[in-house]
Design an enzyme around this catalytic site. Structure first.
Site, PDB file in Angstrom:
ATOM      1  N   ARG A  33       4.395  -8.525   8.532  1.00 47.99           N
ATOM      2  CA  ARG A  33       5.539  -7.674   8.167  1.00 47.99           C
ATOM      3  C   ARG A  33       6.844  -8.468   8.243  1.00 47.99           C
ATOM      4  O   ARG A  33       7.763  -8.268   7.455  1.00 47.99           O
ATOM      5  CB  ARG A  33       5.615  -6.459   9.086  1.00 47.99           C
ATOM      6  CG  ARG A  33       4.416  -5.536   8.991  1.00 47.99           C
ATOM      7  CD  ARG A  33       4.413  -4.666   7.779  1.00 47.99           C
ATOM      8  NE  ARG A  33       5.452  -3.653   7.819  1.00 47.99           N
ATOM      9  CZ  ARG A  33       5.629  -2.726   6.883  1.00 47.99           C
ATOM     10  NH1 ARG A  33       4.838  -2.704   5.819  1.00 47.99           N
ATOM     11  NH2 ARG A  33       6.587  -1.850   6.985  1.00 47.99           N
ATOM     12  N   LYS A  77       1.716  -7.474  -5.215  1.00 44.25           N
ATOM     13  CA  LYS A  77       1.795  -6.402  -6.207  1.00 44.25           C
ATOM     14  C   LYS A  77       1.925  -6.989  -7.626  1.00 44.25           C
ATOM     15  O   LYS A  77       2.169  -8.191  -7.784  1.00 44.25           O
ATOM     16  CB  LYS A  77       3.001  -5.508  -5.870  1.00 44.25           C
ATOM     17  CG  LYS A  77       2.881  -4.782  -4.518  1.00 44.25           C
ATOM     18  CD  LYS A  77       4.136  -3.946  -4.245  1.00 44.25           C
ATOM     19  CE  LYS A  77       4.091  -3.242  -2.904  1.00 44.25           C
ATOM     20  NZ  LYS A  77       5.309  -2.446  -2.646  1.00 44.25           N
ATOM     21  N   TYR A 104      -1.609   4.711  -1.407  1.00 45.98           N
ATOM     22  CA  TYR A 104      -0.313   5.234  -0.948  1.00 45.98           C
ATOM     23  C   TYR A 104      -0.381   6.715  -0.562  1.00 45.98           C
ATOM     24  O   TYR A 104       0.634   7.417  -0.627  1.00 45.98           O
ATOM     25  CB  TYR A 104       0.752   5.006  -2.027  1.00 45.98           C
ATOM     26  CG  TYR A 104       1.308   3.591  -2.035  1.00 45.98           C
ATOM     27  CD1 TYR A 104       1.873   3.037  -0.886  1.00 45.98           C
ATOM     28  CD2 TYR A 104       1.292   2.821  -3.192  1.00 45.98           C
ATOM     29  CE1 TYR A 104       2.385   1.749  -0.882  1.00 45.98           C
ATOM     30  CE2 TYR A 104       1.812   1.522  -3.194  1.00 45.98           C
ATOM     31  CZ  TYR A 104       2.362   1.004  -2.030  1.00 45.98           C
ATOM     32  OH  TYR A 104       2.883  -0.265  -2.028  1.00 45.98           O
ATOM     33  N   THR A 108      11.694  -3.306   3.572  1.00 46.07           N
ATOM     34  CA  THR A 108      11.221  -2.652   2.340  1.00 46.07           C
ATOM     35  C   THR A 108      12.210  -2.811   1.191  1.00 46.07           C
ATOM     36  O   THR A 108      11.821  -3.118   0.066  1.00 46.07           O
ATOM     37  CB  THR A 108      10.990  -1.147   2.613  1.00 46.07           C
ATOM     38  OG1 THR A 108      10.134  -1.026   3.747  1.00 46.07           O
ATOM     39  CG2 THR A 108      10.357  -0.459   1.426  1.00 46.07           C
ATOM     40  N   ASN A 151       9.173  -4.892  -5.134  1.00 44.40           N
ATOM     41  CA  ASN A 151       9.350  -5.686  -3.912  1.00 44.40           C
ATOM     42  C   ASN A 151       8.168  -6.590  -3.577  1.00 44.40           C
ATOM     43  O   ASN A 151       7.914  -6.914  -2.432  1.00 44.40           O
ATOM     44  CB  ASN A 151       9.790  -4.803  -2.736  1.00 44.40           C
ATOM     45  CG  ASN A 151       8.742  -3.776  -2.351  1.00 44.40           C
ATOM     46  OD1 ASN A 151       7.672  -3.722  -2.945  1.00 44.40           O
ATOM     47  ND2 ASN A 151       9.032  -2.980  -1.339  1.00 44.40           N
ATOM     48  N   PHE A 174       9.380   9.141  -5.255  1.00 40.70           N
ATOM     49  CA  PHE A 174       9.034   7.903  -5.960  1.00 40.70           C
ATOM     50  C   PHE A 174       7.523   7.668  -6.064  1.00 40.70           C
ATOM     51  O   PHE A 174       7.089   6.640  -6.562  1.00 40.70           O
ATOM     52  CB  PHE A 174       9.711   6.701  -5.287  1.00 40.70           C
ATOM     53  CG  PHE A 174       9.406   6.565  -3.808  1.00 40.70           C
ATOM     54  CD1 PHE A 174       8.252   5.935  -3.378  1.00 40.70           C
ATOM     55  CD2 PHE A 174      10.290   7.066  -2.861  1.00 40.70           C
ATOM     56  CE1 PHE A 174       7.964   5.800  -2.024  1.00 40.70           C
ATOM     57  CE2 PHE A 174      10.009   6.941  -1.491  1.00 40.70           C
ATOM     58  CZ  PHE A 174       8.841   6.312  -1.081  1.00 40.70           C
ATOM     59  N   GLU A 219      -6.794   0.330   5.269  1.00 41.25           N
ATOM     60  CA  GLU A 219      -6.538  -0.354   3.997  1.00 41.25           C
ATOM     61  C   GLU A 219      -7.597  -1.419   3.703  1.00 41.25           C
ATOM     62  O   GLU A 219      -8.039  -1.562   2.560  1.00 41.25           O
ATOM     63  CB  GLU A 219      -5.130  -0.960   4.010  1.00 41.25           C
ATOM     64  CG  GLU A 219      -4.054   0.134   3.961  1.00 41.25           C
ATOM     65  CD  GLU A 219      -2.638  -0.363   4.200  1.00 41.25           C
ATOM     66  OE1 GLU A 219      -1.712   0.466   4.133  1.00 41.25           O
ATOM     67  OE2 GLU A 219      -2.440  -1.570   4.457  1.00 41.25           O
ATOM     68  N   HIS A 257       2.824  -6.040  -0.380  1.00 38.01           N
ATOM     69  CA  HIS A 257       2.530  -4.984   0.590  1.00 38.01           C
ATOM     70  C   HIS A 257       1.827  -5.592   1.795  1.00 38.01           C
ATOM     71  O   HIS A 257       0.998  -6.487   1.635  1.00 38.01           O
ATOM     72  CB  HIS A 257       1.599  -3.932  -0.025  1.00 38.01           C
ATOM     73  CG  HIS A 257       0.975  -3.041   0.993  1.00 38.01           C
ATOM     74  ND1 HIS A 257       1.617  -1.951   1.507  1.00 38.01           N
ATOM     75  CD2 HIS A 257      -0.220  -3.131   1.649  1.00 38.01           C
ATOM     76  CE1 HIS A 257       0.840  -1.386   2.426  1.00 38.01           C
ATOM     77  NE2 HIS A 257      -0.275  -2.082   2.526  1.00 38.01           N
ATOM     78  N   ARG A 259      10.472 -10.936   0.524  1.00 38.27           N
ATOM     79  CA  ARG A 259      11.352 -10.058  -0.267  1.00 38.27           C
ATOM     80  C   ARG A 259      12.771 -10.585  -0.296  1.00 38.27           C
ATOM     81  O   ARG A 259      13.473 -10.472  -1.303  1.00 38.27           O
ATOM     82  CB  ARG A 259      11.299  -8.633   0.287  1.00 38.27           C
ATOM     83  CG  ARG A 259       9.970  -7.927  -0.024  1.00 38.27           C
ATOM     84  CD  ARG A 259       9.834  -6.650   0.757  1.00 38.27           C
ATOM     85  NE  ARG A 259       8.622  -5.910   0.403  1.00 38.27           N
ATOM     86  CZ  ARG A 259       8.103  -4.953   1.152  1.00 38.27           C
ATOM     87  NH1 ARG A 259       8.679  -4.604   2.296  1.00 38.27           N
ATOM     88  NH2 ARG A 259       6.997  -4.319   0.772  1.00 38.27           N
TER      89      ARG A 259
HETATM   90  P1  RTP Z   1       4.569  -1.460   1.585  1.00 35.31           P
HETATM   91  O1  RTP Z   1       3.803  -0.251   2.097  1.00 35.31           O
HETATM   92  O2  RTP Z   1       4.488  -1.646   0.111  1.00 35.31           O
HETATM   93  O3  RTP Z   1       4.315  -2.703   2.382  1.00 35.31           O
HETATM   94  O4  RTP Z   1       6.081  -1.143   1.841  1.00 35.31           O
HETATM   95  P2  RTP Z   1       6.776  -0.649   3.142  1.00 35.31           P
HETATM   96  O5  RTP Z   1       5.780  -0.292   4.209  1.00 35.31           O
HETATM   97  O6  RTP Z   1       7.793  -1.684   3.442  1.00 35.31           O
HETATM   98  O7  RTP Z   1       7.473   0.676   2.642  1.00 35.31           O
HETATM   99  P3  RTP Z   1       6.952   2.186   2.522  1.00 35.31           P
HETATM  100  O8  RTP Z   1       8.008   3.038   3.075  1.00 35.31           O
HETATM  101  O9  RTP Z   1       5.550   2.340   3.019  1.00 35.31           O
HETATM  102  O10 RTP Z   1       6.968   2.367   0.965  1.00 35.31           O
HETATM  103  C1  RTP Z   1       5.940   1.850   0.190  1.00 35.31           C
HETATM  104  C2  RTP Z   1       6.479   1.290  -1.080  1.00 35.31           C
HETATM  105  O11 RTP Z   1       7.074   2.332  -1.836  1.00 35.31           O
HETATM  106  C3  RTP Z   1       8.143   1.805  -2.595  1.00 35.31           C
HETATM  107  N1  RTP Z   1       9.349   2.575  -2.327  1.00 35.31           N
HETATM  108  N2  RTP Z   1      10.159   2.964  -3.258  1.00 35.31           N
HETATM  109  N3  RTP Z   1      13.185   4.803  -2.656  1.00 35.31           N
HETATM  110  C4  RTP Z   1      12.258   4.228  -3.373  1.00 35.31           C
HETATM  111  O12 RTP Z   1      12.300   4.166  -4.575  1.00 35.31           O
HETATM  112  C5  RTP Z   1      11.151   3.619  -2.662  1.00 35.31           C
HETATM  113  N4  RTP Z   1      10.942   3.638  -1.353  1.00 35.31           N
HETATM  114  C6  RTP Z   1       9.796   2.966  -1.137  1.00 35.31           C
HETATM  115  C7  RTP Z   1       8.320   0.362  -2.229  1.00 35.31           C
HETATM  116  O13 RTP Z   1       7.645  -0.435  -3.194  1.00 35.31           O
HETATM  117  C8  RTP Z   1       7.602   0.265  -0.901  1.00 35.31           C
HETATM  118  O14 RTP Z   1       7.135  -1.033  -0.702  1.00 35.31           O
END
Ligand code: RTP
Length: 155
Positions: A92, A16, A56, A98, A119, A64, A133, A122, A109
């Protein structure tokens, strides 16, 4: 020898804008490369807001979402496809939880980030999202198939 379908598993990984700005590109690529995974596509992209919203899409409606898509479209992103046995799940694992403060030391991370909104990286969370994707970020001709001399030492 011929690689099996499992060995040809692919995942989408994106460094990112924060990871790019902080100079973490080489470190992140090194982790996947040294594990034995194969880089089959890579490019530097500055996503538009619209494109970030597509990426997304499943998070639309979350509080968010706007901040997240603003952030993803705020600067260059390193988009990659990595290939190899178990790469989706192991990718992962490399990335870590996350929320960076919940991620283990030794993960990307865990080693480099503090806040969930910054973070670093992705990675696709399953075979279906990996497929979607990869198709969103890359044209088929941008994904290469090739043999590496090291393949026979890995499989
Ligand atoms: P990613 O898709 O980026 O690999 O992350 P992830 O699966 O670990 O997490 P996901 O739940 O899919 O969320 C995507 C991205 O959204 C941001 N996020 N912000 N509470 C918050 O402010 C919040 N929660 C999630 C994070 O950048 C996360 O990687």
């Amino acid at each position: 020898q011929e690689l099996s379908a499992a060995e040809l598993e692919r995942t989408f990984i994106a460094i990112k804008p924060d990871g790019v700005q902080r100079g973490l590109i080489s470190d992140i690529i090194a982790r996947f490369e040294k594990k034995g995974y194969k880089l089959v596509a890579i490019k530097l992209v500055h996503p538009t807001k619209d494109f970030a919203e597509k990426h997304y899409d499943d998070l639309k409606g979350r509080p968010f979402f706007n901040g997240l898509t603003d952030f993803l479209s705020s600067g260059p992103v390193v988009a990659m496809v990595w290939e190899g046995q178990g790469v989706i799940k192991y990718g992962r694992k490399f990335i870590g939880a996350t929320a960076p403060l919940a991620s283990e030391p030794g993960t990307i991370r865990g080693d480099f980030a503090i806040s969930v909104g910054r973070n670093i990286i992705h990675g696709s969370d399953g075979p279906e999202t990996a497929k979607d994707e990869i198709a969103l970020w890359f044209k088929p001709e941008e994904i290469l198939t090739y043999k590496k001399e090291t393949d026979k030492w890995l499989y």
